[in-house]
Design a protein around this motif. Structure first.
Motif, PDB file in Angstrom:
ATOM      1  N   ILE A  37       6.132   6.861   5.841  1.00  0.00           N
ATOM      2  CA  ILE A  37       6.966   6.941   4.605  1.00  0.00           C
ATOM      3  C   ILE A  37       8.367   7.447   5.084  1.00  0.00           C
ATOM      4  N   ASP A  38       8.493   8.399   5.909  1.00  0.00           N
ATOM      5  CA  ASP A  38       9.818   9.150   6.584  1.00  0.00           C
ATOM      6  C   ASP A  38      10.782   7.836   6.770  1.00  0.00           C
ATOM      7  N   GLN A  39      10.120   6.967   7.536  1.00  0.00           N
ATOM      8  CA  GLN A  39      10.755   6.015   8.333  1.00  0.00           C
ATOM      9  C   GLN A  39      11.130   4.891   7.234  1.00  0.00           C
ATOM     10  N   VAL A  40      10.436   4.539   6.390  1.00  0.00           N
ATOM     11  CA  VAL A  40      10.622   3.764   5.258  1.00  0.00           C
ATOM     12  C   VAL A  40      11.868   4.049   4.409  1.00  0.00           C
ATOM     13  N   GLU A  41      11.763   5.493   3.973  1.00  0.00           N
ATOM     14  CA  GLU A  41      12.911   5.770   3.332  1.00  0.00           C
ATOM     15  C   GLU A  41      14.299   6.094   4.197  1.00  0.00           C
ATOM     16  N   VAL A  44       0.967  -1.214   0.122  1.00  0.00           N
ATOM     17  CA  VAL A  44       0.057   0.200  -0.001  1.00  0.00           C
ATOM     18  C   VAL A  44       0.848   1.329  -0.029  1.00  0.00           C
ATOM     19  N   LEU A  45       2.023   1.245   0.266  1.00  0.00           N
ATOM     20  CA  LEU A  45       2.892   2.320  -0.119  1.00  0.00           C
ATOM     21  C   LEU A  45       2.989   2.844  -1.420  1.00  0.00           C
ATOM     22  N   GLN A  46       2.305   2.202  -2.122  1.00  0.00           N
ATOM     23  CA  GLN A  46       2.067   2.596  -3.679  1.00  0.00           C
ATOM     24  C   GLN A  46       0.968   3.920  -3.561  1.00  0.00           C
ATOM     25  N   ASN A  47       0.215   3.860  -2.568  1.00  0.00           N
ATOM     26  CA  ASN A  47      -0.804   4.808  -2.644  1.00  0.00           C
ATOM     27  C   ASN A  47      -0.192   6.183  -1.880  1.00  0.00           C
ATOM     28  N   LYS A  48       1.016   6.437  -1.570  1.00  0.00           N
ATOM     29  CA  LYS A  48       1.385   7.746  -0.843  1.00  0.00           C
ATOM     30  C   LYS A  48       2.134   8.553  -1.934  1.00  0.00           C
ATOM     31  N   TYR A  49       1.963   9.773  -1.929  1.00  0.00           N
ATOM     32  CA  TYR A  49       2.779  10.827  -2.483  1.00  0.00           C
ATOM     33  C   TYR A  49       3.475  11.467  -1.684  1.00  0.00           C
ATOM     34  N   SER A  50       5.003  11.455  -1.985  1.00  0.00           N
ATOM     35  CA  SER A  50       5.941  12.064  -0.871  1.00  0.00           C
ATOM     36  C   SER A  50       7.205  12.967  -1.543  1.00  0.00           C
ATOM     37  N   GLU A  51       6.432  13.871  -1.968  1.00  0.00           N
ATOM     38  CA  GLU A  51       7.678  14.939  -2.696  1.00  0.00           C
ATOM     39  C   GLU A  51       8.432  15.425  -1.411  1.00  0.00           C
ATOM     40  N   GLY A  52       9.823  15.631  -1.747  1.00  0.00           N
ATOM     41  CA  GLY A  52      10.783  16.166  -0.791  1.00  0.00           C
ATOM     42  C   GLY A  52      11.647  14.557  -0.130  1.00  0.00           C
ATOM     43  N   TYR A  53      11.951  15.028   1.208  1.00  0.00           N
ATOM     44  CA  TYR A  53      12.885  14.255   1.519  1.00  0.00           C
ATOM     45  C   TYR A  53      12.498  14.075   3.126  1.00  0.00           C
ATOM     46  N   PRO A  54      12.964  12.977   3.901  1.00  0.00           N
ATOM     47  CA  PRO A  54      12.267  12.618   5.266  1.00  0.00           C
ATOM     48  C   PRO A  54      12.444  13.814   6.160  1.00  0.00           C
ATOM     49  N   GLY A  55      11.470  14.341   6.509  1.00  0.00           N
ATOM     50  CA  GLY A  55      11.270  15.460   7.636  1.00  0.00           C
ATOM     51  C   GLY A  55      11.188  16.947   6.732  1.00  0.00           C
ATOM     52  N   LYS A  56      11.324  16.760   5.402  1.00  0.00           N
ATOM     53  CA  LYS A  56      11.159  18.005   4.762  1.00  0.00           C
ATOM     54  C   LYS A  56      10.151  17.762   3.405  1.00  0.00           C
ATOM     55  N   ARG A  57       8.883  17.163   3.863  1.00  0.00           N
ATOM     56  CA  ARG A  57       7.995  16.818   2.670  1.00  0.00           C
ATOM     57  C   ARG A  57       7.068  18.242   2.604  1.00  0.00           C
ATOM     58  N   TYR A  58       6.721  18.002   0.997  1.00  0.00           N
ATOM     59  CA  TYR A  58       5.606  18.893   0.832  1.00  0.00           C
ATOM     60  C   TYR A  58       4.150  18.465   0.941  1.00  0.00           C
ATOM     61  N   TYR A  59       3.612  17.199   1.403  1.00  0.00           N
ATOM     62  CA  TYR A  59       2.757  16.560   1.656  1.00  0.00           C
ATOM     63  C   TYR A  59       2.819  16.158   3.279  1.00  0.00           C
ATOM     64  N   GLU A  60       1.678  16.278   3.907  1.00  0.00           N
ATOM     65  CA  GLU A  60       1.282  15.530   5.038  1.00  0.00           C
ATOM     66  C   GLU A  60       1.058  14.237   5.062  1.00  0.00           C
ATOM     67  N   GLY A  61       1.058  13.690   6.125  1.00  0.00           N
ATOM     68  CA  GLY A  61       0.859  12.176   6.351  1.00  0.00           C
ATOM     69  C   GLY A  61       1.964  11.070   5.854  1.00  0.00           C
TER      70      GLY A  61
END
Length: 431
Positions: free
Chosen positions: A81-85, A60-77
């Motif tokens: 994902i930050d932990q995965v990356e 289900v990680l397919q469902n997430k949109y995560s522009e940016g890098y861990p701790g510095k994302r342009y999307y909430e939630g």
């Protein structure tokens, strides 16, 4: 002709939702599973991933949109994902001994393009290995964006040895003053002298990039020297010998981390493929284990054994053999082109690719050589003792391609299928 699953052994019903929603596509996936299961895959850039990597790729990680890098994302939630990356990044740094890792590049070519964006301006000079000599399109070759937007200068291999001539590389670097030097390629069967390239790069003030897409798994497993002490940037795909998903990574020294990260995002990409990042993390964990190290060394042992068996049967191997996972064979002396031979081998269930050889007089789409690799067969557990049989099949089919003997091709096909049944492929859910 459409490929259909064998009646003898059909894939298990592991995708009921897909089969119900799109039976046509499900049948094609089943057919590809069958093809991967009962053919001898000898393309150096292909491999089998584990069931765990496959599962991670389809979450289900397919469902997430995560522009940016861990701790510095342009999307909430992004709490998970930050932990995965971060997990993938930390494992990459530890495995390859580099200060920084970016696991977001979608593939190897975009990863290399990010390197250009991080360090060069359009028109700057880059020194890379010539494509017909074994280099990669993205090392400044003319038909690539890297050769269109930048000034590509190319080195090759010696005619007499088939090996990279560092004296030529040094002379070119001194004359052309490149800002970027690539070492590595797609058809380089010998150990890469990272220290020698680093000395040249330092002399001319160039950034050294080690493109280890083909040999990353061998480096991780200790079967090839590491570029970490020498290269400013290490670029790699995450499949091939590393046995991960189809993605890429850029590993750098600390001082280059910000430039590389900004080149990947927002320079070239939007949101990362989080399901791929997860699968990369799994593959990196697997690559840190003792079993993976044994696999990496066996890849090399199998390639050397296969090379010796082919040479004994009169095959002309570029550089005389191999130090890694691949062999490049010039078939001129066999009286058949690489393309004709590769297609006959495919009919026999032996999958290689036709390939140019250094100083090839033939055209790239119908070259003189074939490229052969041992990662996939090693992942199946096929030992060095079977390389004589593999070489014998290749010899028989190449000769059959020359004479038009399809009965031999068919006979080899059945023998290949029998061996593949004896060494099941990992990760394939076949009943």
């Amino acid at each position: 002709m459409a490929v259909q699953p064998s009646d003898a052994r059909r894939p298990a019903q592991t995708r009921p939702a897909l089969a119900g929603a799109d039976p046509e596509l499900a049948a094609l996936v089943d057919a590809e599973e069958r093809l991967q299961a009962d053919t001898l895959r000898l393309i150096p850039s292909e491999n089998y991933v584990s069931a765990a990597v496959l599962e991670a790729s389809g979450t289900v990680l397919q469902n997430k949109y995560s522009e940016g890098y861990p701790g510095k994302r342009y999307y909430e939630g992004q709490q998970v994902i930050d932990q995965v990356e971060t997990l993938a990044v930390e494992r990459a740094k530890a495995l390859f001994g580099m200060d920084h890792a970016n696991v977001q590049p979608y593939s190897g070519s975009p990863a290399n393009l990010a390197v250009y964006m991080a360090f060069l301006e359009p028109g700057d000079t880059v020194l890379g290995m010539s494509l017909p000599m074994g280099g990669h399109l993205t090392h400044g070759w003319g038909v690539s964006a890297t050769g269109t937007w930048f000034r590509g200068v190319r080195y090759g291999v010696r005619r007499d040895t088939g090996r990279i001539d560092l004296d030529e590389v040094r002379d070119l670097a001194r004359a052309e003053r490149p800002k970027l030097i690539f070492c590595g390629g797609t058809a380089v069967p010998r150990v890469i002298d990272f220290a020698g390239f680093a000395e040249i790069a330092r002399e001319v003030g160039a950034v050294l990039v080690a493109d280890v897409a083909h040999i990353a798994g061998l480096i991780a497993g200790g079967a090839h020297p590491s570029p970490a002490p020498y290269a400013d940037v290490v670029s790699t795909t995450t499949h091939k010998t590393l046995r991960g998903p189809r993605g890429a990574m850029l590993l750098t020294r600390a001082e280059h981390a910000r430039a590389v990260d900004r080149a990947v995002f927002p320079g070239l990409q939007g949101g990362p493929h989080n399901q791929t990042t997860a699968a990369i993390a799994v593959a990196l964990k697997e690559a840190a284990g003792a079993d993976f190290a044994a696999y990496a060394h066996q890849v090399v042992a199998n390639a050397r054994a296969l090379g010796e068996e082919l040479a004994a049967r009169g095959f002309d191997l570029v550089s005389g053999g191999t130090d890694n996972h691949l062999l490049l064979a010039d078939l001129t002396g066999k009286g058949v082109s690489g393309k004709v031979a590769a297609k006959a081998l495919d009919r026999a269930g032996i999958v290689v690719n036709y390939n140019t050889v250094p100083y090839d007089p033939r055209k790239p789409f119908d070259p003189s050589g074939i490229r052969i690799g041992t990662p996939a067969l090693t992942s199946r557990g096929i030992p060095s003792s079977e390389m004589g049989a593999v070489a014998q099949w290749i010899d028989l089919v190449v000769d059959a391609a020359r004479t038009g003997d399809e009965s031999t091709v068919s006979k080899v096909r059945e023998e290949v299928r029998t061996m593949m049944d004896a060494y099941p492929a990992p990760g394939l859910p076949l009943a």
